[in-house]
Write a protein that holds these residues in place. Structure first.
Motif, PDB file in Angstrom:
ATOM      1  N   ARG A   1       0.814  -1.214   0.000  1.00  0.00           N
ATOM      2  CA  ARG A   1       0.000   0.000   0.000  1.00  0.00           C
ATOM      3  C   ARG A   1       0.846   1.262   0.000  1.00  0.00           C
ATOM      4  N   GLY A   2       2.174   1.089   0.023  1.00  0.00           N
ATOM      5  CA  GLY A   2       3.045   2.250  -0.036  1.00  0.00           C
ATOM      6  C   GLY A   2       3.498   2.789   1.302  1.00  0.00           C
ATOM      7  N   SER A   3       3.144   2.121   2.389  1.00  0.00           N
ATOM      8  CA  SER A   3       3.624   2.566   3.699  1.00  0.00           C
ATOM      9  C   SER A   3       5.103   2.233   3.831  1.00  0.00           C
ATOM     10  N   THR A   4       5.847   3.180   4.372  1.00  0.00           N
ATOM     11  CA  THR A   4       7.289   2.999   4.461  1.00  0.00           C
ATOM     12  C   THR A   4       7.765   3.054   5.909  1.00  0.00           C
ATOM     13  N   SER A   5       8.898   2.408   6.144  1.00  0.00           N
ATOM     14  CA  SER A   5       9.564   2.513   7.431  1.00  0.00           C
ATOM     15  C   SER A   5      11.062   2.444   7.190  1.00  0.00           C
ATOM     16  N   TYR A   6      11.818   3.088   8.075  1.00  0.00           N
ATOM     17  CA  TYR A   6      13.254   3.219   7.899  1.00  0.00           C
ATOM     18  C   TYR A   6      13.989   2.952   9.212  1.00  0.00           C
ATOM     19  N   ALA A   7      15.215   2.501   9.076  1.00  0.00           N
ATOM     20  CA  ALA A   7      16.092   2.445  10.232  1.00  0.00           C
ATOM     21  C   ALA A   7      16.364   3.882  10.686  1.00  0.00           C
ATOM     22  N   ASP A   8      16.516   4.073  11.978  1.00  0.00           N
ATOM     23  CA  ASP A   8      16.739   5.426  12.500  1.00  0.00           C
ATOM     24  C   ASP A   8      17.960   6.084  11.856  1.00  0.00           C
ATOM     25  N   SER A   9      18.960   5.307  11.542  1.00  0.00           N
ATOM     26  CA  SER A   9      20.220   5.862  11.040  1.00  0.00           C
ATOM     27  C   SER A   9      20.102   6.423   9.624  1.00  0.00           C
TER      28      SER A   9
END
Length: 117
Positions: free
Chosen positions: A54-62
């Motif tokens: 659905r296009g939701s994204t998540s990233y590592a804090d760095s």
């Protein structure tokens, strides 16, 4: 045969940018979570970014604020735009496809990213 093929790695100076791409083939990946991981020299593979169907994204804090993940479901591709690169981001970057229905993972062969200081 399922294949994930990464491209776009290389050598870049600190502060520069690279764009990685991953082409997936062999099955329908439209419902998969696609992502990127990396393995730095002497370290374990770690999560970088992911994007859902659905296009939701998540990233590592760095990498928040400097990396952007995107995908083209019609073309079965996922990309990672990496800006303001730092030498500590030197690693082999791997494309990943996660299938939630059976908890399976598919991996590419990896592409080397080297950031010089």
């Amino acid at each position: 045969q399922v294949q994930l093929v990464e491209s776009g790695g290389g050598l870049v100076q600190a502060g520069g940018s690279l764009r990685l791409s991953c082409a997936a083939s062999g099955r329908d990946f439209s419902n998969n979570v696609m992502g990127w991981f990396r393995r730095a020299p002497g370290k374990q593979r770690e999560f970088v970014a992911r994007i859902t169907s659905r296009g939701s994204t998540s990233y590592a804090d760095s990498v928040k604020g400097r990396f952007t993940i995107s995908r083209d479901i019609a073309k079965n591709t996922v990309s990672l735009q990496m800006d303001s690169l730092k030498p500590e981001k030197t690693a082999v970057y791997y494309c990943n496809a996660y299938e939630p229905s059976d908890d399976s993972n598919y991996w590419g062969q990896g592409t080397q990213v080297t950031v010089s200081s």
